[in-house]
Design an enzyme around this catalytic site. Structure first.
Site, PDB file in Angstrom:
ATOM      1  N   SER A  79       5.987  11.901  -4.979  1.00  0.00           N
ATOM      2  CA  SER A  79       4.542  11.979  -5.186  1.00  0.00           C
ATOM      3  C   SER A  79       3.905  12.940  -4.186  1.00  0.00           C
ATOM      4  CB  SER A  79       3.947  10.581  -5.055  1.00  0.00           C
ATOM      5  OG  SER A  79       2.549  10.662  -5.105  1.00  0.00           O
ATOM      6  N   ARG A  81      -9.979  -2.810   6.244  1.00  0.00           N
ATOM      7  CA  ARG A  81      -9.488  -2.670   7.607  1.00  0.00           C
ATOM      8  C   ARG A  81      -8.719  -1.362   7.739  1.00  0.00           C
ATOM      9  NH1 ARG A  81      -6.260  -8.231   8.400  1.00  0.00           N
ATOM     10  NH2 ARG A  81      -5.720  -7.690   6.284  1.00  0.00           N
ATOM     11  N   HIS A 104      -4.921  -2.173  -5.376  1.00  0.00           N
ATOM     12  CA  HIS A 104      -4.291  -0.936  -5.845  1.00  0.00           C
ATOM     13  C   HIS A 104      -5.386   0.067  -6.132  1.00  0.00           C
ATOM     14  CE1 HIS A 104      -0.404  -2.782  -6.301  1.00  0.00           C
ATOM     15  NE2 HIS A 104      -0.920  -3.739  -7.033  1.00  0.00           N
ATOM     16  N   ASP A 128       0.803  -1.227   0.000  1.00  0.00           N
ATOM     17  CA  ASP A 128       0.000   0.000   0.000  1.00  0.00           C
ATOM     18  C   ASP A 128       0.833   1.273   0.000  1.00  0.00           C
ATOM     19  OD1 ASP A 128      -2.316  -1.666   0.231  1.00  0.00           O
ATOM     20  OD2 ASP A 128      -1.781  -1.919   2.339  1.00  0.00           O
TER      21      ASP A 128
HETATM   22  P1  IMP Z   1      -2.456 -12.916   2.992  1.00  0.00           P
HETATM   23  O1  IMP Z   1      -1.509 -12.425   1.954  1.00  0.00           O
HETATM   24  O2  IMP Z   1      -3.898 -12.635   2.662  1.00  0.00           O
HETATM   25  O3  IMP Z   1      -2.201 -14.332   3.408  1.00  0.00           O
HETATM   26  O4  IMP Z   1      -2.202 -12.044   4.328  1.00  0.00           O
HETATM   27  C1  IMP Z   1      -0.986 -12.121   5.067  1.00  0.00           C
HETATM   28  C2  IMP Z   1      -0.573 -10.727   5.560  1.00  0.00           C
HETATM   29  O5  IMP Z   1      -0.186  -9.918   4.456  1.00  0.00           O
HETATM   30  C3  IMP Z   1      -1.694  -9.941   6.266  1.00  0.00           C
HETATM   31  O6  IMP Z   1      -1.106  -9.155   7.294  1.00  0.00           O
HETATM   32  C4  IMP Z   1      -2.239  -9.043   5.173  1.00  0.00           C
HETATM   33  O7  IMP Z   1      -2.849  -7.887   5.703  1.00  0.00           O
HETATM   34  C5  IMP Z   1      -0.964  -8.714   4.413  1.00  0.00           C
HETATM   35  N1  IMP Z   1      -1.195  -8.372   2.999  1.00  0.00           N
HETATM   36  C6  IMP Z   1      -1.408  -9.223   1.958  1.00  0.00           C
HETATM   37  N2  IMP Z   1      -1.541  -8.551   0.807  1.00  0.00           N
HETATM   38  C7  IMP Z   1      -1.403  -7.247   1.120  1.00  0.00           C
HETATM   39  C8  IMP Z   1      -1.396  -6.056   0.324  1.00  0.00           C
HETATM   40  O8  IMP Z   1      -1.562  -6.051  -0.906  1.00  0.00           O
HETATM   41  N3  IMP Z   1      -1.204  -4.885   0.992  1.00  0.00           N
HETATM   42  C9  IMP Z   1      -1.001  -4.856   2.333  1.00  0.00           C
HETATM   43  N4  IMP Z   1      -0.978  -5.935   3.104  1.00  0.00           N
HETATM   44  C10 IMP Z   1      -1.180  -7.125   2.507  1.00  0.00           C
HETATM   45 MG    MG Z   2      -2.864  -2.131  -1.483  1.00  0.00          MG
END
Ligand code: IMP
Ligand code: MG
Length: 335
Positions: A323, A255, A43, A13
């Site tokens: 940015s 969240r 995104h 992010d």
């Molecule tokens: P999972 O990738 O859904 O298994 O989540 C594992 C951890 O990675 C969690 O803390 C999610 O919030 C974080 N996470 C997964 N993808 C993203 C993303 O694109 N942005 C931010 N956090 C992510």
């Molecule tokens: Mg994101």
């Protein structure tokens, strides 16, 4: 020309989508291909008055001359993909290709991800089925994109198309997802996602070898954020972040994101493992709202200039994309 990889340097992010959109609009890629885990990524792309959230389609879709590809390493949820194709327009249906070997996320994976107490509560996953689908891929029992009839019109050999474009002298962007701090290998294990997230992995996801990568742009955020559980050394309290006017919500899970201060030591380590050649920093308007929308370096405030030069010393790689707001044109480009 050649090939540029764009990845997140903190915990995801960071605003990669916006940086990809800007680099696409200024550097004219023939292909924008995404790597990364799968639809756990979110995104946000803001162009003019329109705002789009994407999880499967490369965030560079906004740049219409480019073809769009989803790399071999990426997990595909066909429902999410079709929803985006139908929602975002921009001729995505004609421009998009999916590698034939992408693993498929099924409903059972989503259910597993959401019902496993450890994944849900201790790790705080996105509940999008990515972890369980990657497990099934490793167990060699997963479905692949070529097995899904509805995907037939999109199927191709993405590495072949991307390498041929690079060899013809065209410009290609490889778009990462997630961020360094949640890499399965280098992040804050076990509070991580289910694959490496560094530039090397993104190149591997799309089938591009290391000798073909010319630039690695690592995207940092002036105030890093983290969603889900896990260590976050420079985290500030909720009250502090509200005092600074920073309140963010996740694109996928809605969240509330945890907010932190700049972490120079972490950023340096992240840039090292990513092999950064160029840094993009987002959220400078958070540091000083007066710089919102500035596109000319000389018009940045002293506060922001001092922050950028301090952060650049921390990382040891030139900060060339600064940015100043979420819109795709709100950026100082020093390249
Ligand atoms: P999972 O990738 O859904 O298994 O989540 C594992 C951890 O990675 C969690 O803390 C999610 O919030 C974080 N996470 C997964 N993808 C993203 C993303 O694109 N942005 C931010 N956090 C992510
Ligand atoms: Mg994101």
């Amino acid at each position: 020309m050649g090939c540029t990889v764009i990845v997140g340097g903190f915990f995801g992010d960071e605003g990669k989508g916006k940086i990809v959109a800007h680099v696409a609009e200024s550097d004219d890629p023939s292909i924008i291909a995404r790597g990364g885990v799968g639809p756990n990524a979110g995104h946000t792309v803001i162009s003019g008055k329109e705002s789009f959230g994407v999880r499967m389609v490369p965030s560079g879709f906004i740049y219409e001359p480019a073809r769009l590809m989803i790399g071999t390493g990426v997990l595909v949820n066909p429902d999410v993909l079709f929803d985006e194709i139908n929602r975002i327009g921009h001729r995505v249906r004609e421009r998009l290709k999916v590698d034939k070997r992408c693993s498929i996320i099924e409903q059972k994976h989503i259910e597993m991800d959401k019902s496993d107490a450890r994944l849900k509560d201790k790790i705080g996953t996105t509940g999008t089925g990515c972890g369980p689908a990657n497990v099934e891929r490793v167990m060699r029992s997963a479905l692949q994109a070529k097995d899904i009839e509805a995907l037939a019109e999109f199927i191709t050999d993405v590495p072949l198309e991307v390498n041929e474009a690079i060899d013809r002298g065209e410009f290609v962007i490889l778009e990462g997802s997630q961020g360094f701090g949640i890499s399965l290998f280098y992040g804050t294990y076990p509070f991580v996602t289910t694959k490496d997230t560094t530039a090397s992995q993104i190149a591997a996801d799309v089938g591009v070898g290391p000798t073909k990568i010319d630039e690695v742009i690592v995207v940092f955020k002036a105030f890093p954020t983290r969603v889900g559980e896990g260590p976050f050394e420079t985290e500030m309290s909720l009250e502090e972040s509200e005092k600074l006017g920073i309140v963010e919500y996740g694109t996928v899970t809605k969240r509330r994101r945890r907010i932190g201060y700049w972490d120079g030591k972490f950023a340096r380590y992240s840039a090292m493992i990513n092999g950064a050649t160029c840094i993009a920093i987002t959220g400078l308007d958070r540091l000083d709202p007066a710089v919102r929308g500035v596109t000319d370096y000389d018009k940045l405030s002293d506060k922001v200039k001092e922050f950028v030069s301090m952060a650049e010393k921390d990382v040891g790689v030139p900060f060339k994309l600064l940015s100043t707001g979420p819109g795709d044109t709100e950026i100082v480009d020093l390249r």
